[in-house]
Design a protein around this motif. Structure first.
Motif, mmCIF file in Angstrom:
data_model
loop_
_atom_site.group_PDB
_atom_site.id
_atom_site.type_symbol
_atom_site.label_atom_id
_atom_site.label_comp_id
_atom_site.label_asym_id
_atom_site.label_seq_id
_atom_site.Cartn_x
_atom_site.Cartn_y
_atom_site.Cartn_z
ATOM 1 N N GLY A 38 3.089 27.013 -22.822
ATOM 2 C CA GLY A 38 3.816 28.213 -23.210
ATOM 3 C C GLY A 38 5.307 27.990 -23.393
ATOM 4 N N ILE A 39 5.669 26.782 -23.790
ATOM 5 C CA ILE A 39 7.088 26.480 -24.043
ATOM 6 C C ILE A 39 7.212 25.875 -25.435
ATOM 7 N N HIS A 40 8.436 25.860 -25.935
ATOM 8 C CA HIS A 40 8.680 25.274 -27.255
ATOM 9 C C HIS A 40 8.586 23.749 -27.168
ATOM 10 N N ARG A 41 8.192 23.164 -28.264
ATOM 11 C CA ARG A 41 8.054 21.701 -28.333
ATOM 12 C C ARG A 41 9.366 21.009 -27.944
ATOM 13 N N ARG A 42 10.470 21.528 -28.419
ATOM 14 C CA ARG A 42 11.772 20.936 -28.102
ATOM 15 C C ARG A 42 12.044 20.985 -26.601
ATOM 16 N N SER A 43 11.681 22.099 -25.968
ATOM 17 C CA SER A 43 11.869 22.237 -24.515
ATOM 18 C C SER A 43 11.001 21.238 -23.767
ATOM 19 N N LEU A 44 9.803 21.016 -24.278
ATOM 20 C CA LEU A 44 8.902 20.051 -23.653
ATOM 21 C C LEU A 44 9.541 18.662 -23.687
ATOM 22 N N TYR A 45 10.016 18.265 -24.875
ATOM 23 C CA TYR A 45 10.639 16.940 -24.999
ATOM 24 C C TYR A 45 11.912 16.835 -24.164
ATOM 25 N N ASP A 46 12.747 17.883 -24.191
ATOM 26 C CA ASP A 46 14.007 17.852 -23.440
ATOM 27 C C ASP A 46 13.781 17.773 -21.935
ATOM 28 N N THR A 47 12.748 18.444 -21.457
ATOM 29 C CA THR A 47 12.510 18.522 -20.017
ATOM 30 C C THR A 47 11.650 17.379 -19.500
ATOM 31 N N PHE A 48 10.598 17.042 -20.235
ATOM 32 C CA PHE A 48 9.614 16.099 -19.725
ATOM 33 C C PHE A 48 9.540 14.783 -20.488
ATOM 34 N N GLY A 49 10.230 14.667 -21.609
ATOM 35 C CA GLY A 49 10.137 13.455 -22.415
ATOM 36 C C GLY A 49 8.933 13.529 -23.337
ATOM 37 N N ASP A 50 8.371 12.392 -23.665
ATOM 38 C CA ASP A 50 7.221 12.369 -24.569
ATOM 39 C C ASP A 50 5.923 12.651 -23.813
ATOM 40 N N LYS A 51 4.810 12.610 -24.498
ATOM 41 C CA LYS A 51 3.505 12.906 -23.902
ATOM 42 C C LYS A 51 3.205 11.970 -22.733
ATOM 43 N N HIS A 52 3.509 10.699 -22.885
ATOM 44 C CA HIS A 52 3.227 9.729 -21.827
ATOM 45 C C HIS A 52 4.036 10.029 -20.569
ATOM 46 N N MET A 53 5.312 10.334 -20.740
ATOM 47 C CA MET A 53 6.166 10.682 -19.596
ATOM 48 C C MET A 53 5.658 11.956 -18.922
ATOM 49 N N LEU A 54 5.263 12.934 -19.717
ATOM 50 C CA LEU A 54 4.715 14.180 -19.176
ATOM 51 C C LEU A 54 3.445 13.886 -18.380
ATOM 52 N N PHE A 55 2.602 13.015 -18.898
ATOM 53 C CA PHE A 55 1.373 12.663 -18.202
ATOM 54 C C PHE A 55 1.675 12.020 -16.855
ATOM 55 N N LEU A 56 2.633 11.101 -16.819
ATOM 56 C CA LEU A 56 2.998 10.454 -15.556
ATOM 57 C C LEU A 56 3.532 11.478 -14.559
ATOM 58 N N LYS A 57 4.312 12.432 -15.044
ATOM 59 C CA LYS A 57 4.817 13.499 -14.163
ATOM 60 C C LYS A 57 3.683 14.395 -13.698
ATOM 61 N N ALA A 58 2.713 14.636 -14.555
ATOM 62 C CA ALA A 58 1.537 15.430 -14.174
ATOM 63 C C ALA A 58 0.734 14.697 -13.094
ATOM 64 N N MET A 59 0.626 13.378 -13.207
ATOM 65 C CA MET A 59 -0.062 12.593 -12.176
ATOM 66 C C MET A 59 0.667 12.713 -10.841
ATOM 67 N N ASP A 60 2.001 12.628 -10.875
ATOM 68 C CA ASP A 60 2.791 12.780 -9.643
ATOM 69 C C ASP A 60 2.580 14.164 -9.032
ATOM 70 N N ARG A 61 2.589 15.168 -9.871
ATOM 71 C CA ARG A 61 2.398 16.548 -9.405
ATOM 72 C C ARG A 61 1.014 16.705 -8.771
ATOM 73 N N PHE A 62 -0.001 16.145 -9.414
ATOM 74 C CA PHE A 62 -1.361 16.200 -8.883
ATOM 75 C C PHE A 62 -1.405 15.544 -7.502
ATOM 76 N N SER A 63 -0.818 14.366 -7.382
ATOM 77 C CA SER A 63 -0.802 13.651 -6.102
ATOM 78 C C SER A 63 -0.117 14.473 -5.022
ATOM 79 N N GLU A 64 1.030 15.061 -5.353
ATOM 80 C CA GLU A 64 1.759 15.888 -4.385
ATOM 81 C C GLU A 64 0.888 17.032 -3.883
ATOM 82 N N LYS A 65 0.255 17.724 -4.813
ATOM 83 C CA LYS A 65 -0.546 18.894 -4.449
ATOM 84 C C LYS A 65 -1.777 18.504 -3.638
ATOM 85 N N ILE A 66 -2.485 17.482 -4.063
ATOM 86 C CA ILE A 66 -3.695 17.059 -3.358
ATOM 87 C C ILE A 66 -3.338 16.518 -1.976
#
Length: 192
Positions: A38-66
């Motif tokens: 629910g964010i703009h593509r530009r915001s996604l890139y500015d905040t999280f980087g590319d898809k691969h960087m976002l995926f790595l951050k998602a993995m970190d988030r998953f680990s933290e939560k679990i």
């Protein structure tokens, strides 16, 4: 003057994490991510980087939560057996309304052999999981619940292998009764 963000990072990261968990890395497109987050593509890139960087951050988030969920359940347990029962139940039944399986296990199968960054995160996450299991096994050995015929580290490696297998099988249409039976058999092997 820079514009302020109109979203909470962890909230949108949770949405990306869930999408990757449901679909996997390869099947998830940037368009899918923009729509789900629910964010703009530009915001996604500015905040999280590319898809691969976002995926790595998602993995970190998953680990933290679990890890937070597991630590909480372990701390509430009165015995080592109860702590392992909690972990196996969590691995099989998951959390309410979460996708089946496990983002980390899914990622290991999909990407680890060809993505060194993902492989490194998985090794780190799996090492933490084995250490949690080792501490529970040491607790159980100390209190006379578990066998001392094997080193706690070896038993932790074995149980982690069961854990990963259960998470992979939970993604399939395997009956939960079968998964609980496997967990029960694995726990019986620890008994004195």
């Amino acid at each position: 003057m820079a514009r302020s963000k109109e979203f909470e990072e962890n909230a949108v990261l949770d949405k990306a994490m869930r999408l990757f968990w449901e679909q996997g890395y390869e099947k998830t497109s940037m368009t899918d991510l923009v729509e789900r987050m629910g964010i703009h593509r530009r915001s996604l890139y500015d905040t999280f980087g590319d898809k691969h960087m976002l995926f790595l951050k998602a993995m970190d988030r998953f680990s933290e939560k679990i890890n937070a969920e597991l630590e909480s359940g372990i701390k509430r347990s009165k015995t080592a057996t109860e702590a392992l029962q909690f972990i196996f139940g969590f691995m099989i039944d998951g959390q309410a309304d979460s996708p089946s399986g496990c983002l980390m296990v899914n990622s290991a199968v999909e990407l680890a052999v060809r993505d060194a960054d993902v492989d490194a995160k998985l090794i780190q996450a799996f090492t933490i999981a084995e250490q949690q299991l080792k501490e529970i096994i040491l607790w159980g050995q100390r209190d006379g619940e578990f066998t001392t015929d094997y080193h706690a580290g070896e038993l932790a490696e074995y149980l982690h292998n069961v854990w990963v297998g259960l998470r992979a099988m939970a993604r399939m249409s395997v009956a939960k009764e079968k998964l609980h039976r496997i967990a029960h058999t694995s726990m019986k092997l620890l008994e004195r």
